[in-house]
Design a protein around this motif. Structure first.
Motif, PDB file in Angstrom:
ATOM      1  N   MET A  47     -51.926-151.023 -61.119  1.00  0.00           N
ATOM      2  CA  MET A  47     -53.205-151.740 -61.068  1.00  0.00           C
ATOM      3  C   MET A  47     -54.093-151.169 -62.170  1.00  0.00           C
ATOM      4  SD  MET A  47     -54.431-154.037 -58.962  1.00  0.00           S
ATOM      5  CE  MET A  47     -55.999-154.832 -58.677  1.00  0.00           C
ATOM      6  N   ILE A  48     -54.928-152.034 -62.759  1.00  0.00           N
ATOM      7  CA  ILE A  48     -55.912-151.583 -63.741  1.00  0.00           C
ATOM      8  C   ILE A  48     -57.294-151.851 -63.158  1.00  0.00           C
ATOM      9  CG2 ILE A  48     -56.839-151.899 -66.089  1.00  0.00           C
ATOM     10  CD1 ILE A  48     -53.942-150.850 -66.058  1.00  0.00           C
ATOM     11  N   ALA A  49     -58.228-150.904 -63.349  1.00  0.00           N
ATOM     12  CA  ALA A  49     -59.623-151.139 -62.990  1.00  0.00           C
ATOM     13  C   ALA A  49     -60.463-151.019 -64.256  1.00  0.00           C
ATOM     14  CB  ALA A  49     -60.093-150.119 -61.946  1.00  0.00           C
ATOM     15  N   GLY A  50     -61.380-151.972 -64.461  1.00  0.00           N
ATOM     16  CA  GLY A  50     -62.184-151.959 -65.683  1.00  0.00           C
ATOM     17  C   GLY A  50     -63.648-152.210 -65.398  1.00  0.00           C
ATOM     18  N   PRO A  51     -64.535-151.305 -65.875  1.00  0.00           N
ATOM     19  CA  PRO A  51     -65.968-151.486 -65.692  1.00  0.00           C
ATOM     20  C   PRO A  51     -66.551-152.551 -66.630  1.00  0.00           C
ATOM     21  CG  PRO A  51     -65.418-149.156 -66.029  1.00  0.00           C
ATOM     22  CD  PRO A  51     -64.217-149.962 -66.416  1.00  0.00           C
ATOM     23  N   GLU A  52     -67.459-153.327 -66.064  1.00  0.00           N
ATOM     24  CA  GLU A  52     -68.227-154.324 -66.820  1.00  0.00           C
ATOM     25  C   GLU A  52     -69.004-153.636 -67.951  1.00  0.00           C
ATOM     26  OE1 GLU A  52     -70.924-156.306 -64.207  1.00  0.00           O
ATOM     27  OE2 GLU A  52     -71.977-157.345 -65.804  1.00  0.00           O
ATOM     28  N   SER A  53     -69.133-154.186 -69.116  1.00  0.00           N
ATOM     29  CA  SER A  53     -68.429-155.358 -69.569  1.00  0.00           C
ATOM     30  C   SER A  53     -67.312-155.032 -70.550  1.00  0.00           C
ATOM     31  CB  SER A  53     -69.440-156.301 -70.252  1.00  0.00           C
ATOM     32  OG  SER A  53     -70.018-155.649 -71.384  1.00  0.00           O
ATOM     33  N   ARG A  54     -67.469-153.901 -71.251  1.00  0.00           N
ATOM     34  CA  ARG A  54     -66.464-153.624 -72.288  1.00  0.00           C
ATOM     35  C   ARG A  54     -65.122-153.196 -71.707  1.00  0.00           C
ATOM     36  NH1 ARG A  54     -69.998-149.731 -75.657  1.00  0.00           N
ATOM     37  NH2 ARG A  54     -71.774-150.202 -74.327  1.00  0.00           N
ATOM     38  N   GLY A  55     -65.152-152.689 -70.478  1.00  0.00           N
ATOM     39  CA  GLY A  55     -63.892-152.351 -69.818  1.00  0.00           C
ATOM     40  C   GLY A  55     -63.069-153.579 -69.479  1.00  0.00           C
ATOM     41  N   PHE A  56     -63.750-154.725 -69.331  1.00  0.00           N
ATOM     42  CA  PHE A  56     -63.014-155.974 -69.083  1.00  0.00           C
ATOM     43  C   PHE A  56     -62.185-156.348 -70.314  1.00  0.00           C
ATOM     44  CE2 PHE A  56     -66.381-158.074 -66.058  1.00  0.00           C
ATOM     45  CZ  PHE A  56     -66.247-157.029 -65.177  1.00  0.00           C
ATOM     46  N   ILE A  57     -62.803-156.158 -71.482  1.00  0.00           N
ATOM     47  CA  ILE A  57     -62.201-156.647 -72.739  1.00  0.00           C
ATOM     48  C   ILE A  57     -60.869-155.953 -73.004  1.00  0.00           C
ATOM     49  CG2 ILE A  57     -62.510-156.773 -75.239  1.00  0.00           C
ATOM     50  CD1 ILE A  57     -65.572-156.828 -74.694  1.00  0.00           C
ATOM     51  N   PHE A  58     -60.844-154.619 -72.757  1.00  0.00           N
ATOM     52  CA  PHE A  58     -59.609-153.874 -73.031  1.00  0.00           C
ATOM     53  C   PHE A  58     -58.706-153.799 -71.807  1.00  0.00           C
ATOM     54  CE2 PHE A  58     -62.474-152.414 -76.377  1.00  0.00           C
ATOM     55  CZ  PHE A  58     -61.653-152.573 -77.494  1.00  0.00           C
ATOM     56  N   GLY A  59     -59.291-153.818 -70.622  1.00  0.00           N
ATOM     57  CA  GLY A  59     -58.470-153.671 -69.413  1.00  0.00           C
ATOM     58  C   GLY A  59     -57.636-154.900 -69.098  1.00  0.00           C
ATOM     59  N   GLY A 103     -52.399-146.437 -51.782  1.00  0.00           N
ATOM     60  CA  GLY A 103     -51.206-145.984 -52.496  1.00  0.00           C
ATOM     61  C   GLY A 103     -51.058-146.565 -53.889  1.00  0.00           C
ATOM     62  N   GLN A 104     -51.828-147.581 -54.236  1.00  0.00           N
ATOM     63  CA  GLN A 104     -51.694-148.156 -55.581  1.00  0.00           C
ATOM     64  C   GLN A 104     -52.074-147.127 -56.642  1.00  0.00           C
ATOM     65  OE1 GLN A 104     -53.889-151.927 -55.639  1.00  0.00           O
ATOM     66  NE2 GLN A 104     -51.976-153.003 -56.010  1.00  0.00           N
ATOM     67  N   ARG A 105     -51.301-147.136 -57.729  1.00  0.00           N
ATOM     68  CA  ARG A 105     -51.583-146.222 -58.847  1.00  0.00           C
ATOM     69  C   ARG A 105     -52.457-146.969 -59.860  1.00  0.00           C
ATOM     70  NH1 ARG A 105     -49.110-141.646 -59.367  1.00  0.00           N
ATOM     71  NH2 ARG A 105     -49.122-141.695 -61.648  1.00  0.00           N
ATOM     72  N   VAL A 106     -53.692-146.501 -59.974  1.00  0.00           N
ATOM     73  CA  VAL A 106     -54.694-147.237 -60.741  1.00  0.00           C
ATOM     74  C   VAL A 106     -55.012-146.502 -62.040  1.00  0.00           C
ATOM     75  CG1 VAL A 106     -57.042-148.183 -60.686  1.00  0.00           C
ATOM     76  CG2 VAL A 106     -55.687-148.062 -58.567  1.00  0.00           C
ATOM     77  N   VAL A 107     -55.009-147.243 -63.148  1.00  0.00           N
ATOM     78  CA  VAL A 107     -55.511-146.691 -64.413  1.00  0.00           C
ATOM     79  C   VAL A 107     -56.858-147.356 -64.714  1.00  0.00           C
ATOM     80  CG1 VAL A 107     -55.148-146.593 -66.909  1.00  0.00           C
ATOM     81  CG2 VAL A 107     -53.301-145.973 -65.350  1.00  0.00           C
ATOM     82  N   ILE A 108     -57.852-146.516 -64.976  1.00  0.00           N
ATOM     83  CA  ILE A 108     -59.207-146.983 -65.313  1.00  0.00           C
ATOM     84  C   ILE A 108     -59.289-147.113 -66.830  1.00  0.00           C
ATOM     85  CG2 ILE A 108     -61.666-146.363 -65.272  1.00  0.00           C
ATOM     86  CD1 ILE A 108     -60.905-144.725 -62.652  1.00  0.00           C
ATOM     87  N   ILE A 109     -59.671-148.296 -67.294  1.00  0.00           N
ATOM     88  CA  ILE A 109     -59.715-148.533 -68.744  1.00  0.00           C
ATOM     89  C   ILE A 109     -61.120-148.949 -69.162  1.00  0.00           C
ATOM     90  CG2 ILE A 109     -58.859-149.989 -70.627  1.00  0.00           C
ATOM     91  CD1 ILE A 109     -56.152-149.927 -69.392  1.00  0.00           C
ATOM     92  N   ASP A 110     -61.609-148.317 -70.234  1.00  0.00           N
ATOM     93  CA  ASP A 110     -62.928-148.677 -70.780  1.00  0.00           C
ATOM     94  C   ASP A 110     -62.891-148.462 -72.290  1.00  0.00           C
ATOM     95  OD1 ASP A 110     -65.565-149.490 -70.814  1.00  0.00           O
ATOM     96  OD2 ASP A 110     -66.233-148.034 -69.317  1.00  0.00           O
ATOM     97  N   ASP A 111     -63.927-148.976 -72.970  1.00  0.00           N
ATOM     98  CA  ASP A 111     -63.919-148.800 -74.426  1.00  0.00           C
ATOM     99  C   ASP A 111     -64.277-147.374 -74.821  1.00  0.00           C
ATOM    100  OD1 ASP A 111     -66.666-149.099 -73.704  1.00  0.00           O
ATOM    101  OD2 ASP A 111     -67.175-149.687 -75.746  1.00  0.00           O
ATOM    102  N   THR A 132     -70.635-139.667 -71.047  1.00  0.00           N
ATOM    103  CA  THR A 132     -70.848-138.625 -70.028  1.00  0.00           C
ATOM    104  C   THR A 132     -69.746-138.629 -68.974  1.00  0.00           C
ATOM    105  OG1 THR A 132     -72.096-140.018 -68.500  1.00  0.00           O
ATOM    106  CG2 THR A 132     -73.354-138.923 -70.239  1.00  0.00           C
ATOM    107  N   GLY A 133     -69.030-139.743 -68.883  1.00  0.00           N
ATOM    108  CA  GLY A 133     -67.985-139.876 -67.870  1.00  0.00           C
ATOM    109  C   GLY A 133     -68.489-140.428 -66.541  1.00  0.00           C
ATOM    110  N   GLY A 134     -69.795-140.692 -66.447  1.00  0.00           N
ATOM    111  CA  GLY A 134     -70.362-141.162 -65.184  1.00  0.00           C
ATOM    112  C   GLY A 134     -69.764-142.480 -64.706  1.00  0.00           C
ATOM    113  N   THR A 135     -69.543-143.391 -65.629  1.00  0.00           N
ATOM    114  CA  THR A 135     -68.998-144.709 -65.275  1.00  0.00           C
ATOM    115  C   THR A 135     -67.575-144.576 -64.727  1.00  0.00           C
ATOM    116  OG1 THR A 135     -70.333-145.708 -67.031  1.00  0.00           O
ATOM    117  CG2 THR A 135     -68.461-147.003 -66.210  1.00  0.00           C
ATOM    118  N   ALA A 136     -66.745-143.830 -65.443  1.00  0.00           N
ATOM    119  CA  ALA A 136     -65.341-143.691 -65.022  1.00  0.00           C
ATOM    120  C   ALA A 136     -65.239-142.892 -63.715  1.00  0.00           C
ATOM    121  CB  ALA A 136     -64.525-143.016 -66.128  1.00  0.00           C
ATOM    122  N   LYS A 137     -66.084-141.869 -63.559  1.00  0.00           N
ATOM    123  CA  LYS A 137     -66.036-141.060 -62.342  1.00  0.00           C
ATOM    124  C   LYS A 137     -66.439-141.899 -61.125  1.00  0.00           C
ATOM    125  CE  LYS A 137     -65.906-137.080 -60.020  1.00  0.00           C
ATOM    126  NZ  LYS A 137     -67.008-136.118 -59.957  1.00  0.00           N
TER     127      LYS A 137
END
Ligand SMILES: O=P(O)(O)OC[C@H]1O[C@H](OP(=O)(O)OP(=O)(O)O)[C@H](O)[C@@H]1O
Ligand SMILES: Nc1ncnc2[nH]cnc12
Length: 175
Positions: free
Chosen positions: A53-65, A113-121, A125-130
């Motif tokens: 599974m991929i998780a991507g934060p709005e909005s630039r994480g959508f573009i690459f994720g 149990g899903q293995r998730v990769v978080i993708i962003d541009d 600070t890492g706050g969004t990904a954390k």
């Protein structure tokens, strides 16, 4: 010759506020081979950590994720800013360099149990990904890793994400 993706980053001083050097990835998007190369590298990483599974934060994480999810044939979970998701959500507050914000995910978007990769541009600070990682874990998912096009040096992104595997295509200074 291989594409050097650093050639496709625009650097804009004092945007959006004085003192910030904005690292703009849109030149990558505007060039087919560069966009393909960035997505290829992120996909290779996600595959190497067995993402399902991929998780991507709005909005630039959508573009690459999204293209990574499509090339792996896995799902994409949206991570959105306040007031966007109409169904039941979970949320996590996070600190920005100045002030704070809150991110939301559909409450059933990650299965236990899903293995998730978080993708962003970009990792700053890492706050969004954390905040994203915390929501994934709250739903019972496993954060298999976090992948970025750019890591900004001089900011505590790595430290914030110290519990997770981090991949980035390039690092750039924050000033
Ligand atoms: O590591 P952090 O300090 O959390 O910063 C990185 C985040 O900031 C930017 O998004 P932004 O919130 O500006 O939204 P946008 O993608 O909609 O422009 C960027 O795309 C990352 O998501
Ligand atoms: N310096 C920066 N450039 C682009 N996006 C960012 N998000 C947080 N810091 C950023």
């Amino acid at each position: 010759m291989a594409i050097d993706l650093k050639d496709y980053i625009a650097s804009i001083p004092d945007f959006p506020t004085k003192g910030i050097l904005f690292r703009d990835v849109t030149p990558i998007l505007e060039n087919g081979p560069a966009f393909q190369e960035a997505v290829r590298q992120l996909t290779d990483y996600a595959k190497s950590v067995n993402a399902d599974m991929i998780a991507g934060p709005e909005s630039r994480g959508f573009i690459f994720g999204c293209p990574v999810a499509i090339s792996l044939g896995v799902g994409f979970a949206v991570v959105r800013k306040p007031g966007k998701l109409p169904r039941e959500t979970i949320s996590c507050k996070y600190d920005l360099e100045y002030g704070s914000n809150e991110l939301f995910m559909n409450k059933d978007s990650i299965k236990p149990g899903q293995r998730v990769v978080i993708i962003d541009d970009l990792l700053a600070t890492g706050g969004t990904a954390k905040a994203t990682a915390q929501m994934v874990e709250q739903m019972g998912g496993v954060v298999a890793g976090c992948a970025f096009v750019i890591e900004l040096d001089g900011l505590p992104g790595r430290e914030t994400l110290k519990d997770y595997d981090v991949f980035r295509i390039m690092n750039l200074s924050d000033h």
